[in-house]
Design a protein around this motif. Structure first.
Motif, short mmCIF file in Angstrom:
data_model
loop_
_atom_site.label_atom_id
_atom_site.label_comp_id
_atom_site.label_asym_id
_atom_site.label_seq_id
_atom_site.Cartn_x
_atom_site.Cartn_y
_atom_site.Cartn_z
N ALA A 74 0.85 -1.20 0.00
CA ALA A 74 0.00 0.00 0.00
C ALA A 74 0.89 1.25 0.00
O ALA A 74 1.96 1.26 0.61
CB ALA A 74 -0.93 0.01 1.21
N ILE A 75 0.43 2.29 -0.68
CA ILE A 75 1.13 3.58 -0.72
C ILE A 75 0.17 4.65 -0.22
O ILE A 75 -0.93 4.80 -0.75
CB ILE A 75 1.61 3.91 -2.15
CG1 ILE A 75 2.59 2.83 -2.64
CG2 ILE A 75 2.26 5.28 -2.19
CD1 ILE A 75 2.99 3.00 -4.10
N HIS A 76 0.59 5.39 0.82
CA HIS A 76 -0.23 6.45 1.39
C HIS A 76 0.49 7.78 1.18
O HIS A 76 1.62 7.97 1.67
CB HIS A 76 -0.46 6.21 2.88
CG HIS A 76 -1.19 4.95 3.18
ND1 HIS A 76 -1.25 4.38 4.45
CD2 HIS A 76 -1.90 4.11 2.36
CE1 HIS A 76 -1.96 3.26 4.40
NE2 HIS A 76 -2.37 3.08 3.15
N VAL A 77 -0.14 8.68 0.45
CA VAL A 77 0.46 9.97 0.10
C VAL A 77 -0.34 11.09 0.75
O VAL A 77 -1.55 11.19 0.57
CB VAL A 77 0.49 10.17 -1.44
CG1 VAL A 77 1.13 11.51 -1.79
CG2 VAL A 77 1.25 9.02 -2.10
N TYR A 78 0.36 11.96 1.49
CA TYR A 78 -0.29 13.06 2.21
C TYR A 78 0.22 14.41 1.69
O TYR A 78 1.43 14.63 1.58
CB TYR A 78 0.02 12.96 3.72
CG TYR A 78 -0.53 11.72 4.37
CD1 TYR A 78 -1.81 11.69 4.91
CD2 TYR A 78 0.24 10.56 4.45
CE1 TYR A 78 -2.32 10.55 5.51
CE2 TYR A 78 -0.26 9.40 5.05
CZ TYR A 78 -1.54 9.41 5.57
OH TYR A 78 -2.04 8.27 6.17
N ASP A 79 -0.71 15.28 1.37
CA ASP A 79 -0.37 16.66 1.04
C ASP A 79 -0.02 17.39 2.34
O ASP A 79 -0.45 17.01 3.43
CB ASP A 79 -1.56 17.34 0.34
CG ASP A 79 -1.33 18.81 0.08
OD1 ASP A 79 -0.28 19.15 -0.48
OD2 ASP A 79 -2.20 19.62 0.45
N PHE A 80 0.75 18.47 2.23
CA PHE A 80 1.18 19.22 3.42
C PHE A 80 0.25 20.38 3.73
O PHE A 80 -0.39 20.42 4.77
CB PHE A 80 2.61 19.72 3.23
CG PHE A 80 3.14 20.51 4.40
CD1 PHE A 80 3.52 19.88 5.57
CD2 PHE A 80 3.24 21.90 4.32
CE1 PHE A 80 4.00 20.60 6.65
CE2 PHE A 80 3.72 22.64 5.40
CZ PHE A 80 4.09 21.99 6.57
N ASP A 81 0.16 21.35 2.83
CA ASP A 81 -0.54 22.60 3.12
C ASP A 81 -2.04 22.40 3.25
O ASP A 81 -2.72 21.99 2.31
CB ASP A 81 -0.26 23.63 2.02
CG ASP A 81 1.18 24.11 2.06
OD1 ASP A 81 1.58 24.69 3.07
OD2 ASP A 81 1.91 23.89 1.06
N ASN A 82 -2.55 22.69 4.45
CA ASN A 82 -3.97 22.63 4.75
C ASN A 82 -4.59 21.25 4.54
O ASN A 82 -5.80 21.11 4.43
CB ASN A 82 -4.74 23.70 3.97
CG ASN A 82 -4.44 25.08 4.50
OD1 ASN A 82 -4.41 25.29 5.71
ND2 ASN A 82 -4.17 26.02 3.62
N THR A 83 -3.74 20.24 4.48
CA THR A 83 -4.18 18.85 4.59
C THR A 83 -3.64 18.30 5.90
O THR A 83 -4.39 17.97 6.81
CB THR A 83 -3.68 18.02 3.40
OG1 THR A 83 -4.26 18.53 2.20
CG2 THR A 83 -4.08 16.55 3.56
#
Length: 588
Positions: free
Chosen positions: A35-44
């Motif tokens: 599994a690959i989990h990708v998170y945005d930084f700004d306001n996420t």
């Protein structure tokens, strides 16, 4: 796209993928990741401050977000802005930027960290050169550990060129999926609708490619995160924008750039001058209204100003009442209403012979109003109810202005701005801008009375405001008279709404000047934060000019200390901010 084609044709290996990350960290084996989990930084993940619509006019909001206005980069391209979050990086790092996180996403990141077969990735379109160190410090302070942190480089590891942030992120994710081919699931957490749609389209196309090549599609999910944006401390925000301008102007002058890269300046438009009431006293006034008229409901509460004059106060009046930042005490005398739609309190000066001025028939505070009512209706109140002695109280005010800030070319300032503001506020049929001092005194019930000015604790140092130094070198300095005027909408001549500047390089946190850099500008105590008291009424014998309509709803004034929301407070505005122009979705 050539860059996309290059990314597709590149051989995917762990070594090649590692070059996309700013972390010096060994990546997990290919066969281990499912599994690959990708998170945005700004306001996420992080509640990133946005330009404050209560400070800047709409066009300036758009200019701040554009990388083309400032040679040294705009709001999303200069690390000082992000570093100024809260009380600044040195203080916030000690407490892990408490209150500035989306804690629900933080919890999901921690679950991803614990999942052995998941690759945990932080992905942002902020520049690798400008933000690598700062973002690593922010993330580490919270104890979050990512397998990869991807920031947008000027050129990709395989010489990729990126048209915008979405293009960069898609190439990055294609490298992830091409390397970890055993992964059968990817989840992307993103706050912006445009990027959510872009990722969904991209992953649908990627799955179509897998199917056409005889492979099984992966489970692809893009989760839209509710934006939790905030703003900087307004004093800090103006100081940091002034710093951007100072660096921009220095580069323009040193390099002698031609074209549209011109020296810039912050200007202000003054909507009215008033005795400003502190928030604590605003609450006391509202409580007094509710105790005397308990049946009143559906009110929009104000209770924040006592009008002196609409527009900038004439110097001769300002001199007589003690100048900007001078203090004045008042006692609540009466409460009245107009058609049960507007409620106000009449006040009297303490001591009774203290000098004061108001363009209204008597000094008063609009406490609240219902839909359809207008604050100028306070002058129509004919019957006032005395406040009982046990409920009356004394409060202190500060002379200040309600302003809106804007950024414009430096050569658009000066006396022309003052003239333009005069035209903005002047009635077409007006014979004169201000009545004589004698006329005002006789019609305003002897506002200047027999008192002495010593009752105003004056810090007046000229028209522009006091030497008001707060937390750094910028926080002081009187505002020159030439900085005062309207200046139209404050655009860049010949540049259209978005404008174009020179190139925009990036500076690391080690390169920028200190906050104590002297920057001139606007003292925080000379202007009002609240925008809910529109100008005084048109008509009436004492008004020689029409009063302009209230500023647009997005416009709010520059605040006094203590009058802004606490850091990490309620959301203020969804992205993208600003008017038509460059698409902010592409910048971070």
């Amino acid at each position: 796209m050539a860059s996309t084609a290059a990314a597709r044709g590149h051989t995917h290996t762990i070594t090649a993928l590692k070059r996309w990350s700013i972390l010096a960290k060994k990546l997990p084996p290919v066969d281990k990741i499912r599994a690959i989990h990708v998170y945005d930084f700004d306001n996420t993940l992080f509640q990133t401050p946005l330009p404050n619509p209560k400070l800047w006019n709409m066009q300036t909001l758009g200019q701040l977000g554009s990388p083309d206005i400032f040679i040294n980069g705009g709001w999303w391209h200069n690390p000082r802005i992000l570093a100024a979050t809260g009380e600044g990086v040195e203080q916030e790092e000690k407490r892990a930027w408490d209150g500035w996180w989306n804690e629900k996403i933080v919890e999901l990141v921690r679950l991803s960290m614990k999942q052995d077969d998941a690759l945990c990735v932080l992905l942002t379109g902020r520049s690798e050169d400008g933000f690598s160190d700062l973002i690593k410090r922010i993330v580490a302070s919270k104890g979050l550990e990512f397998d990869m942190i991807g920031l947008k480089p000027a050129v990709g590891p395989n010489n990729e060129r990126f048209q915008n942030t979405m293009n960069f992120k898609q190439i990055f994710i294609r490298a992830l999926l091409g390397t970890y081919k055993a992964a059968n699931e990817i989840r992307i957490y993103e706050d912006r609708p445009k990027h959510v749609d872009g990722f969904r389209d991209f992953l649908a196309d990627y799955n179509a490619e897998l199917v056409s090549s005889g492979r099984n599609p992966i489970i692809a999910e893009v989760i839209r995160v509710a934006e939790l944006s905030t703003t900087l401390d307004p004093v800090v925000e103006v100081a940091e924008v002034q710093h951007l301008i100072n660096i921009h102007n220095s580069i323009v002058r040193e390099t002698g750039r031609d074209g549209r890269a011109k020296p810039l300046a912050i200007r202000k438009t003054v909507f009215f001058t008033s005795y400003m009431i502190q928030p604590a006293d605003t609450k006391r006034l509202i409580a007094l209204l509710n105790s005397m008229v308990p049946e009143v409901d559906d009110l929009k509460y104000l209770a924040n100003t006592i009008l002196i004059t609409p527009r900038p106060c004439p110097k001769h009046i300002l001199d007589k009442i003690g100048g900007m930042n001078s203090k004045m005490k008042w006692a609540v005398a009466d409460i009245g209403s107009y058609q049960s739609n507007l409620w106000a309190a009449r006040v009297r000066p303490i001591p009774a012979n203290a000098k004061f001025h108001t363009d209204n028939p008597s000094p008063s505070v609009v406490l609240g109003l219902r839909r359809g009512a207008r604050p100028p209706d306070v002058n129509k109140i004919r019957h006032w109810q005395p406040v009982p002695a046990d409920k009356s109280f004394v409060f202190e005010t500060t002379v200040g202005e309600k302003v809106m800030l804007r950024i414009e070319r430096e050569d658009q300032a000066g006396d022309q701005s003052d003239d333009q503001q005069d035209r903005l506020f002047q009635h077409k049929g007006s014979k004169r801008k201000f009545t004589s001092d004698d006329d005002r005194q006789s019609r305003n019930n002897g506002n200047y009375s027999n008192g002495t000015r010593e009752y105003h604790n004056s810090s007046y140092q000229g028209r522009g405001g006091a030497d008001n130094r707060g937390r750094g070198g910028y926080r002081g300095g009187g505002t020159p008279r030439g900085n005062r005027g309207g200046g139209g909408r404050g655009g860049f001549k010949g540049s259209g709404r978005g404008g174009k500047g020179g190139g925009h390089g990036y500076r690391s946190l080690d390169d920028v000047d200190t906050r104590e850099n002297s920057q001139g500008g606007f003292g925080s105590s000379t202007v009002s934060y609240d925008d809910t008291f529109p100008p005084v009424p048109q008509g009436g014998s004492q008004f020689q000019q029409a009063i302009p309509p209230p500023p647009p709803q997005y416009g709010q004034p520059f605040p006094q200390p203590g009058q802004w929301p606490a850091p990490g407070g309620a959301p203020t505005q969804a992205r993208p901010v600003g008017g038509p122009g460059t698409d902010l979705q592409n910048f971070y």
